[in-house]
Design a protein around this motif. Structure first.
Motif, PDB file in Angstrom:
ATOM      1  N   GLU A 142       0.808  -1.228   0.000  1.00 39.31           N
ATOM      2  CA  GLU A 142       0.000   0.000   0.000  1.00 39.31           C
ATOM      3  C   GLU A 142       0.836   1.270   0.000  1.00 39.31           C
ATOM      4  OE1 GLU A 142      -3.776  -0.682   2.631  1.00 39.31           O
ATOM      5  OE2 GLU A 142      -2.122  -1.842   3.490  1.00 39.31           O
ATOM      6  N   ILE A 143       1.964   1.265   0.695  1.00 37.13           N
ATOM      7  CA  ILE A 143       2.800   2.462   0.806  1.00 37.13           C
ATOM      8  C   ILE A 143       4.229   2.108   0.412  1.00 37.13           C
ATOM      9  CG2 ILE A 143       3.750   4.215   2.363  1.00 37.13           C
ATOM     10  CD1 ILE A 143       1.235   3.918   4.056  1.00 37.13           C
ATOM     11  N   PHE A 144       4.802   2.900  -0.478  1.00 37.86           N
ATOM     12  CA  PHE A 144       6.175   2.684  -0.933  1.00 37.86           C
ATOM     13  C   PHE A 144       7.035   3.879  -0.527  1.00 37.86           C
ATOM     14  CE2 PHE A 144       3.662  -0.030  -3.555  1.00 37.86           C
ATOM     15  CZ  PHE A 144       4.478  -1.083  -3.947  1.00 37.86           C
ATOM     16  N   PHE A 145       7.983   3.647   0.364  1.00 41.09           N
ATOM     17  CA  PHE A 145       8.995   4.648   0.694  1.00 41.09           C
ATOM     18  C   PHE A 145      10.250   4.288  -0.103  1.00 41.09           C
ATOM     19  CE2 PHE A 145       6.540   4.755   4.769  1.00 41.09           C
ATOM     20  CZ  PHE A 145       6.141   6.084   4.700  1.00 41.09           C
ATOM     21  N   HIS A 146      10.729   5.219  -0.897  1.00 38.57           N
ATOM     22  CA  HIS A 146      11.907   4.952  -1.728  1.00 38.57           C
ATOM     23  C   HIS A 146      13.120   5.710  -1.203  1.00 38.57           C
ATOM     24  CE1 HIS A 146      14.207   3.918  -5.302  1.00 38.57           C
ATOM     25  NE2 HIS A 146      14.661   5.161  -5.266  1.00 38.57           N
ATOM     26  N   LEU A 147      14.221   4.985  -1.024  1.00 36.53           N
ATOM     27  CA  LEU A 147      15.475   5.582  -0.567  1.00 36.53           C
ATOM     28  C   LEU A 147      16.391   5.798  -1.769  1.00 36.53           C
ATOM     29  CD1 LEU A 147      16.161   3.317   2.561  1.00 36.53           C
ATOM     30  CD2 LEU A 147      14.583   5.255   2.321  1.00 36.53           C
ATOM     31  N   PRO A 148      16.688   7.039  -2.127  1.00 37.33           N
ATOM     32  CA  PRO A 148      17.563   7.300  -3.276  1.00 37.33           C
ATOM     33  C   PRO A 148      19.011   6.948  -2.967  1.00 37.33           C
ATOM     34  CG  PRO A 148      17.056   9.347  -2.142  1.00 37.33           C
ATOM     35  CD  PRO A 148      16.222   8.284  -1.476  1.00 37.33           C
ATOM     36  N   VAL A 149      19.828   6.903  -4.012  1.00 39.94           N
ATOM     37  CA  VAL A 149      21.259   6.638  -3.846  1.00 39.94           C
ATOM     38  C   VAL A 149      21.911   7.897  -3.273  1.00 39.94           C
ATOM     39  CG1 VAL A 149      23.421   6.129  -5.024  1.00 39.94           C
ATOM     40  CG2 VAL A 149      21.322   4.938  -5.686  1.00 39.94           C
ATOM     41  N   GLU A 150      22.206   7.872  -1.982  1.00 37.96           N
ATOM     42  CA  GLU A 150      22.848   8.995  -1.309  1.00 37.96           C
ATOM     43  C   GLU A 150      24.115   8.562  -0.579  1.00 37.96           C
ATOM     44  OE1 GLU A 150      19.496  12.136   0.031  1.00 37.96           O
ATOM     45  OE2 GLU A 150      19.420  10.230   1.124  1.00 37.96           O
ATOM     46  N   SER A 169      20.310   0.469 -11.847  1.00 39.46           N
ATOM     47  CA  SER A 169      19.171  -0.221 -11.244  1.00 39.46           C
ATOM     48  C   SER A 169      18.252   0.766 -10.522  1.00 39.46           C
ATOM     49  CB  SER A 169      19.646  -1.319 -10.286  1.00 39.46           C
ATOM     50  OG  SER A 169      20.396  -0.796  -9.216  1.00 39.46           O
ATOM     51  N   GLU A 170      18.809   1.823  -9.970  1.00 40.55           N
ATOM     52  CA  GLU A 170      17.993   2.869  -9.346  1.00 40.55           C
ATOM     53  C   GLU A 170      17.093   3.533 -10.388  1.00 40.55           C
ATOM     54  OE1 GLU A 170      17.189   6.573  -6.869  1.00 40.55           O
ATOM     55  OE2 GLU A 170      17.419   4.443  -6.476  1.00 40.55           O
ATOM     56  N   GLU A 171      17.654   3.891 -11.547  1.00 44.91           N
ATOM     57  CA  GLU A 171      16.872   4.519 -12.611  1.00 44.91           C
ATOM     58  C   GLU A 171      15.770   3.581 -13.104  1.00 44.91           C
ATOM     59  OE1 GLU A 171      19.823   5.400 -15.493  1.00 44.91           O
ATOM     60  OE2 GLU A 171      20.732   7.042 -14.334  1.00 44.91           O
ATOM     61  N   ARG A 172      16.100   2.319 -13.246  1.00 40.16           N
ATOM     62  CA  ARG A 172      15.135   1.348 -13.764  1.00 40.16           C
ATOM     63  C   ARG A 172      14.048   1.044 -12.734  1.00 40.16           C
ATOM     64  NH1 ARG A 172      16.941  -3.661 -15.279  1.00 40.16           N
ATOM     65  NH2 ARG A 172      15.456  -3.733 -16.994  1.00 40.16           N
ATOM     66  N   LEU A 173      14.391   1.055 -11.462  1.00 41.34           N
ATOM     67  CA  LEU A 173      13.402   0.817 -10.415  1.00 41.34           C
ATOM     68  C   LEU A 173      12.354   1.921 -10.417  1.00 41.34           C
ATOM     69  CD1 LEU A 173      12.360  -0.711  -7.951  1.00 41.34           C
ATOM     70  CD2 LEU A 173      14.054   0.503  -6.557  1.00 41.34           C
ATOM     71  N   LEU A 174      12.793   3.175 -10.499  1.00 42.27           N
ATOM     72  CA  LEU A 174      11.852   4.290 -10.532  1.00 42.27           C
ATOM     73  C   LEU A 174      10.985   4.246 -11.786  1.00 42.27           C
ATOM     74  CD1 LEU A 174      14.145   7.168  -9.192  1.00 42.27           C
ATOM     75  CD2 LEU A 174      12.274   6.025  -7.983  1.00 42.27           C
ATOM     76  N   ALA A 175      11.586   3.867 -12.920  1.00 36.65           N
ATOM     77  CA  ALA A 175      10.818   3.746 -14.162  1.00 36.65           C
ATOM     78  C   ALA A 175       9.765   2.651 -14.046  1.00 36.65           C
ATOM     79  CB  ALA A 175      11.756   3.457 -15.328  1.00 36.65           C
ATOM     80  N   CYS A 176      10.128   1.567 -13.375  1.00 43.78           N
ATOM     81  CA  CYS A 176       9.192   0.455 -13.194  1.00 43.78           C
ATOM     82  C   CYS A 176       8.003   0.882 -12.340  1.00 43.78           C
ATOM     83  CB  CYS A 176       9.924  -0.727 -12.556  1.00 43.78           C
ATOM     84  SG  CYS A 176       8.909  -2.213 -12.400  1.00 43.78           S
ATOM     85  N   TYR A 177       8.259   1.607 -11.268  1.00 43.50           N
ATOM     86  CA  TYR A 177       7.167   2.097 -10.440  1.00 43.50           C
ATOM     87  C   TYR A 177       6.232   2.998 -11.249  1.00 43.50           C
ATOM     88  CZ  TYR A 177       9.306   0.321  -6.167  1.00 43.50           C
ATOM     89  OH  TYR A 177       9.812  -0.496  -5.195  1.00 43.50           O
ATOM     90  N   ILE A 185       7.090   7.436  -2.147  1.00 43.23           N
ATOM     91  CA  ILE A 185       7.425   8.622  -1.352  1.00 43.23           C
ATOM     92  C   ILE A 185       8.934   8.630  -1.183  1.00 43.23           C
ATOM     93  CG2 ILE A 185       7.129   9.757   0.882  1.00 43.23           C
ATOM     94  CD1 ILE A 185       4.478   7.763   0.873  1.00 43.23           C
ATOM     95  N   ILE A 186       9.599   9.634  -1.750  1.00 43.25           N
ATOM     96  CA  ILE A 186      11.054   9.713  -1.682  1.00 43.25           C
ATOM     97  C   ILE A 186      11.469  10.181  -0.286  1.00 43.25           C
ATOM     98  CG2 ILE A 186      13.140  10.658  -2.725  1.00 43.25           C
ATOM     99  CD1 ILE A 186      11.445   8.933  -4.616  1.00 43.25           C
ATOM    100  N   VAL A 187      12.310   9.393   0.352  1.00 41.21           N
ATOM    101  CA  VAL A 187      12.754   9.689   1.714  1.00 41.21           C
ATOM    102  C   VAL A 187      14.270   9.830   1.692  1.00 41.21           C
ATOM    103  CG1 VAL A 187      12.799   8.905   4.097  1.00 41.21           C
ATOM    104  CG2 VAL A 187      10.845   8.337   2.643  1.00 41.21           C
ATOM    105  N   SER A 188      14.768  11.024   1.961  1.00 47.52           N
ATOM    106  CA  SER A 188      16.204  11.276   1.880  1.00 47.52           C
ATOM    107  C   SER A 188      16.719  11.891   3.186  1.00 47.52           C
ATOM    108  CB  SER A 188      16.514  12.212   0.705  1.00 47.52           C
ATOM    109  OG  SER A 188      15.840  13.449   0.865  1.00 47.52           O
ATOM    110  N   GLY A 189      18.032  12.117   3.211  1.00 50.99           N
ATOM    111  CA  GLY A 189      18.643  12.726   4.387  1.00 50.99           C
ATOM    112  C   GLY A 189      19.284  11.700   5.299  1.00 50.99           C
ATOM    113  N   THR A 190      19.546  12.110   6.524  1.00 54.63           N
ATOM    114  CA  THR A 190      20.152  11.217   7.507  1.00 54.63           C
ATOM    115  C   THR A 190      19.145  10.142   7.926  1.00 54.63           C
ATOM    116  OG1 THR A 190      19.404  12.516   9.400  1.00 54.63           O
ATOM    117  CG2 THR A 190      21.521  13.140   8.390  1.00 54.63           C
TER     118      THR A 190
END
Length: 234
Positions: A142-150, A169-177, A185-190
């Protein structure tokens, strides 16, 4: 209770963050066994670099099966460390980038020519796996939190991957979604900022402090995952 995915490619902090969110909320987390855990039973005496493409796919499908078995028991909701799309994606990206830093477009072309039949069969098997992974992912969370390459990529001597592999694989994963109509929901930072962001989105008050949740997650990861003996390399 929600069925939550912590998504992202290699070395983005999925495992630690999924454990921290579980510690903070009391929602159980699920973790598919790593390939290095599965490898000794399926292909004794081999390390990951020695595995053929069909063998790597077999490992990915075994992870998929284990993930399904774990999640189907948690009828009240869970936090999933990754999702089946990633099992498929890790295999299919290898056809583009190879898996190791010493592989490039020319070495990959040579491998495809030299092992044409194996590559053709692998692509056909991947296509079937892709359909299963996409259908399950689309219908089961139901909910997807995505962690970018940081975070920097950490070479640990066992993952059949490279920095280029991780970025592609990061680019392809986002394209697949996007193709599946999933809005992560993009979750970044510490780690602290990521955890706070997710709790705020879920509208949940933590059961313990965020620092405590993160420290407990780090301890659990070190004990349950990092302590696993790596396969031997020849």
């Amino acid at each position: 209770m929600k069925r939550i995915v912590i998504s992202g490619t290699y070395c983005t902090g999925k495992t630690t963050l999924s454990m921290a969110l579980s510690q903070a909320t009391g929602i159980p987390s699920t973790h598919a066994p790593t390939m290095r855990e599965i490898l000794p039973d399926l292909f004794p005496g081999k390390n990951l670099k020695q595995c053929s493409y069909p063998e790597l796919l077999r490992l990915g499908m075994e992870r998929f099966k284990n993930r399904l078995e774990a999640e189907i028991r948690l009828t009240s909701g869970f936090i999933s460390d990754g999702c089946p799309i990633q099992e498929w994606l890790y295999g299919s990206t290898r056809l583009i980038t190879g898996a190791y830093p010493d592989e490039n477009e020319w070495t990959m072309l040579w491998k495809k020519i030299k092992n044409y039949r194996q590559f053709r069969d692998f692509e056909l098997l991947l296509k079937g796996f892709e359909g299963m992974a996409r259908t399950y992912t689309k219908n089961s969370y139901e909910i997807f939190f995505h962690l970018p390459v940081e975070f920097p990529f950490v070479e640990d001597g066992h993952r059949p991957t490279s920095e280029r592999f991780r970025k592609v694989s990061e680019e392809r994963l986002l394209a697949c979604y996007n193709e599946l109509g999933i809005l992560p929901i993009i979750v970044s930072g510490t780690m602290h900022e990521r955890l706070a962001h997710m709790l705020n989105h879920l509208k949940l008050q933590p059961l313990i402090t965020l620092d405590q949740a993160i420290q407990q997650a780090i301890t659990l990861k070190e004990r349950n995952f990092d302590a696993i003996t790596l396969e031997k390399h020849n």
